[in-house]
Scaffold this motif. Structure first.
Motif, PDB file in Angstrom:
ATOM      1  N   GLY A   1       2.163   5.005   0.887  1.00 48.60           N
ATOM      2  CA  GLY A   1       2.232   5.889   1.922  1.00 48.60           C
ATOM      3  C   GLY A   1       1.595   7.199   1.542  1.00 48.60           C
ATOM      4  O   GLY A   1       0.909   7.305   0.316  1.00 48.60           O
TER       5      GLY A   1
ATOM      6  N   TYR B   1      -0.922   8.339   9.788  1.00 49.76           N
ATOM      7  CA  TYR B   1       0.145   7.963   8.973  1.00 49.76           C
ATOM      8  C   TYR B   1       0.816   9.308   8.533  1.00 49.76           C
ATOM      9  O   TYR B   1       0.067  10.146   7.649  1.00 49.76           O
ATOM     10  CB  TYR B   1      -0.001   7.008   7.623  1.00 49.76           C
TER      11      TYR B   1
ATOM     12  N   ILE C   1      -3.464   7.687   2.126  1.00 52.60           N
ATOM     13  CA  ILE C   1      -3.254   6.320   1.940  1.00 52.60           C
ATOM     14  C   ILE C   1      -4.776   5.756   1.598  1.00 52.60           C
ATOM     15  O   ILE C   1      -5.702   6.362   1.946  1.00 52.60           O
ATOM     16  CB  ILE C   1      -3.118   5.646   3.131  1.00 52.60           C
TER      17      ILE C   1
ATOM     18  N   LYS D   1       0.944  -1.196  -0.035  1.00 51.27           N
ATOM     19  CA  LYS D   1      -0.115   0.186  -0.063  1.00 51.27           C
ATOM     20  C   LYS D   1       0.774   1.203   0.124  1.00 51.27           C
ATOM     21  O   LYS D   1       2.056   1.222   0.822  1.00 51.27           O
ATOM     22  CB  LYS D   1      -0.931  -0.008   1.260  1.00 51.27           C
TER      23      LYS D   1
ATOM     24  N   HIS E   1      -8.101   5.758   3.657  1.00 52.52           N
ATOM     25  CA  HIS E   1      -8.451   6.831   4.524  1.00 52.52           C
ATOM     26  C   HIS E   1      -8.950   7.828   4.385  1.00 52.52           C
ATOM     27  O   HIS E   1      -9.155   8.693   3.174  1.00 52.52           O
ATOM     28  CB  HIS E   1      -6.811   7.139   4.939  1.00 52.52           C
TER      29      HIS E   1
END
Lengths: 112, 114
Positions: free
Chosen positions: B3, B104, B26, B1, B29
């Motif tokens: 970032g 993240y 991401i 995946k 999200h």
């Protein structure tokens, strides 16, 4: 504004030693988070400890939380040169959402 | 995946100009937050967007604004740049708008105002 202070501001140790960083905060919290930042780059989430937890482990990391003293500590055991970074504690806004208030940070240098 | 990605990575602007920074979260999200990091003030929260709505706002002047698109990508804009706006701007994405979900962070956009 900063939620609190981190202590020490800077720490220099030898590889293999343990590193302890402390964080104090001001208001009541739901959880407390620790992040690492390498040399002015993005932050990496290390660990989250909830307000009803006293201690949490993740690999070589150990985090403690004392809500009565409004403080937390991060212990890195058997440190490596790659652990050299700045470490921040962060507390979320209790009103909801993802708003984080960060501490001032501890700069850790691990020397060979 | 993949970032979180931020563009551009570096930017030099002149006082009085405006700038737009972009953040791609991401995949999946829905929450995107923005932070400003300076040596003097440290890391400070700017705003959070969730499902195209501003969820929280930090203590910054109205020159700082943002938005989120239907694909969750977000942009922030700073108008009438001042020297003090020189900073590392970080965005973070999270599955949901709740602090129990891990955030993240992207690599940041370093803005220099001359």
């Amino acid at each position: 504004s900063q939620q609190g202070e981190e202590d020490p501001q800077a720490l220099s140790i030898q590889e293999g030693e343990n590193a302890t960083m402390n964080c104090s905060y001001k208001t009541s919290i739901n959880n407390l988070q620790w992040y690492r930042q390498n040399s002015g780059r993005g932050l990496v989430h290390l660990i989250l400890i909830r307000s009803n937890e006293r201690e949490k482990h993740s690999g070589r990391l150990r985090v403690t939380l004392d809500t009565s003293k409004k403080s937390s500590s991060l212990l890195i055991t058997a440190s490596r040169a790659a652990d050299t970074a700045s470490y921040f504690c962060a507390t979320p806004f209790t009103g909801g959402g993802n708003k984080l208030t960060f501490g001032t940070g501890t700069q850790l240098k691990v020397e060979l | 995946k993949a970032g979180v990605t931020q563009t551009p990575r570096y930017l030099i602007k002149t006082r009085g100009q405006q700038v737009t920074l972009s953040c791609s979260p991401i995949s999946g999200h829905r929450s995107v937050s923005w932070y400003q990091q300076t040596p003097g003030q440290g890391l400070q929260f700017l705003f959070e967007y969730f499902s195209e709505t501003q969820r929280n706002k930090g203590n910054f002047p109205g020159r700082f604004s943002g938005r989120q698109f239907s694909n969750s990508r977000s942009e922030m804009n700073v108008s009438t740049l001042e020297l003090g706006d020189s900073a590392l701007y970080l965005c973070a994405s999270s599955l949901e708008s709740h602090s129990s979900y891990e955030q993240y962070f992207g690599p940041g956009t370093r803005l220099t105002v001359t």
